[in-house]
Design an enzyme around this catalytic site. Sequence first.
Site, PDB file in Angstrom:
ATOM      1  N   SER A   1       0.870  -0.800   0.263  1.00  0.00           N
ATOM      2  CA  SER A   1      -0.249   0.104  -0.066  1.00  0.00           C
ATOM      3  C   SER A   1       0.880   0.744  -0.139  1.00  0.00           C
ATOM      4  CB  SER A   1      -1.405   0.514   1.375  1.00  0.00           C
ATOM      5  OG  SER A   1      -0.315  -0.142   2.096  1.00  0.00           O
TER       6      SER A   1
ATOM      7  N   PHE B   1       8.737  -3.147  11.037  1.00  0.00           N
ATOM      8  CA  PHE B   1       8.656  -1.898   9.835  1.00  0.00           C
ATOM      9  C   PHE B   1       7.083  -1.432  10.150  1.00  0.00           C
ATOM     10  CE2 PHE B   1      12.895  -4.022  10.037  1.00  0.00           C
ATOM     11  CZ  PHE B   1      13.668  -2.802  10.029  1.00  0.00           C
TER      12      PHE B   1
ATOM     13  N   TYR C   1      -0.972   8.961  15.358  1.00  0.00           N
ATOM     14  CA  TYR C   1       1.116   8.371  14.916  1.00  0.00           C
ATOM     15  C   TYR C   1       1.885   8.164  16.639  1.00  0.00           C
ATOM     16  CZ  TYR C   1       5.384   7.516  12.949  1.00  0.00           C
ATOM     17  OH  TYR C   1       6.940   6.430  12.588  1.00  0.00           O
TER      18      TYR C   1
ATOM     19  N   ASP D   1       5.266  21.774  17.092  1.00  0.00           N
ATOM     20  CA  ASP D   1       6.705  21.328  16.844  1.00  0.00           C
ATOM     21  C   ASP D   1       7.849  21.793  17.703  1.00  0.00           C
ATOM     22  OD1 ASP D   1       6.434  19.883  14.172  1.00  0.00           O
ATOM     23  OD2 ASP D   1       7.574  22.086  12.932  1.00  0.00           O
TER      24      ASP D   1
END
EC number: 5.1.3.2
Length: 329
Positions: free
Chosen positions: A36, A76, A144, A284
């Site tokens: 994908s 991974f 994430y 950030d």
Amino acid sequence: MSGKYLVTGGAGYVGSVVAQHLVEAGNEVVVLHNLSTGFRAGVPAGASFYRGDIRDQDFMRKVFRGRLSFDGVLHFAAFSQVGESVVKPEKYWDNNVGGTMALLEAMRGAGVRRLVFSSTAATYGEPEQVPIVESAPTRPTNPYGASKLAVDHMITGEAAAHGLGAVSVPYFNVAGANRGVRLVHDPESHLIPLVLQVAQGRREAISVYGDDYPTPDTCVRDYIHVADLAEAHLLAVRRRPGNEHLICNLGNGNGFSVREVVETVRRVTGHPIPEIMAPRRGRDPAVLVASAGTAREKLGWNPSRADLAIVSDAWEWHSSHPKGYDDRG
């Protein structure tokens, strides 16, 4: 000592380089990837390839039954786009967490007790101090990073309950080519290749997100060469397995600003790199730099490339592959 290893996500950038290092070291390697993302062309010659999804439990059981006596798994397979994870968090929980759960079940059923997990600095979130050590608070600021942290917790439980020997390797910003072989992140979101795409004429300019950090100019990051990263994974998978979950940060321990990276690309390529100033992106951090002392002590790992020479071999690859790999096999 050679062995048999399964590399999940082994058609992606980092996974493919690690698979190549394993093959070159004389190991039997099986790459598993659903394509994908990633590219079939990245699977090294000499490795077997299985196309499938780690969330498919029947498929995973067949992989482990068909290849008896894996000595270890290097994991991974994961989605890794921070921005996408914010708008599609369920995708990340399903794939990154659910997929790892299926993998651990298959490993348990086959009696495979050695795992190396490709983790991320995103598990730490906003650092309280740098360089970042493994005992630093883990407060991810996006789904994430949260999904990767959840996997770390799962692995810790698996080690305690079922005798898994595991090493998680959170790493920071990876770049570079491996003896001329480099894949692309798909989709690309990393600074060095994005700046190189400007040099190629594939992008008009590079966006610089904020120049008002408490740094000399822009935010600072720790860059690690993909070949050094691959070597760390090989050292980790060779550790004697046991009911332990070891976490080893991987980085060079020094940082370079966005401006330093852009200036290096200008010098290496000879191309002007137009910049577009943009506001900071959310939260950030100003500086993300790793302390890799645990990896040095426990794995015997010593990175050999600690400066922005990483840009030169990345540019060599991009120059010879102006459109990257365009097949998905």
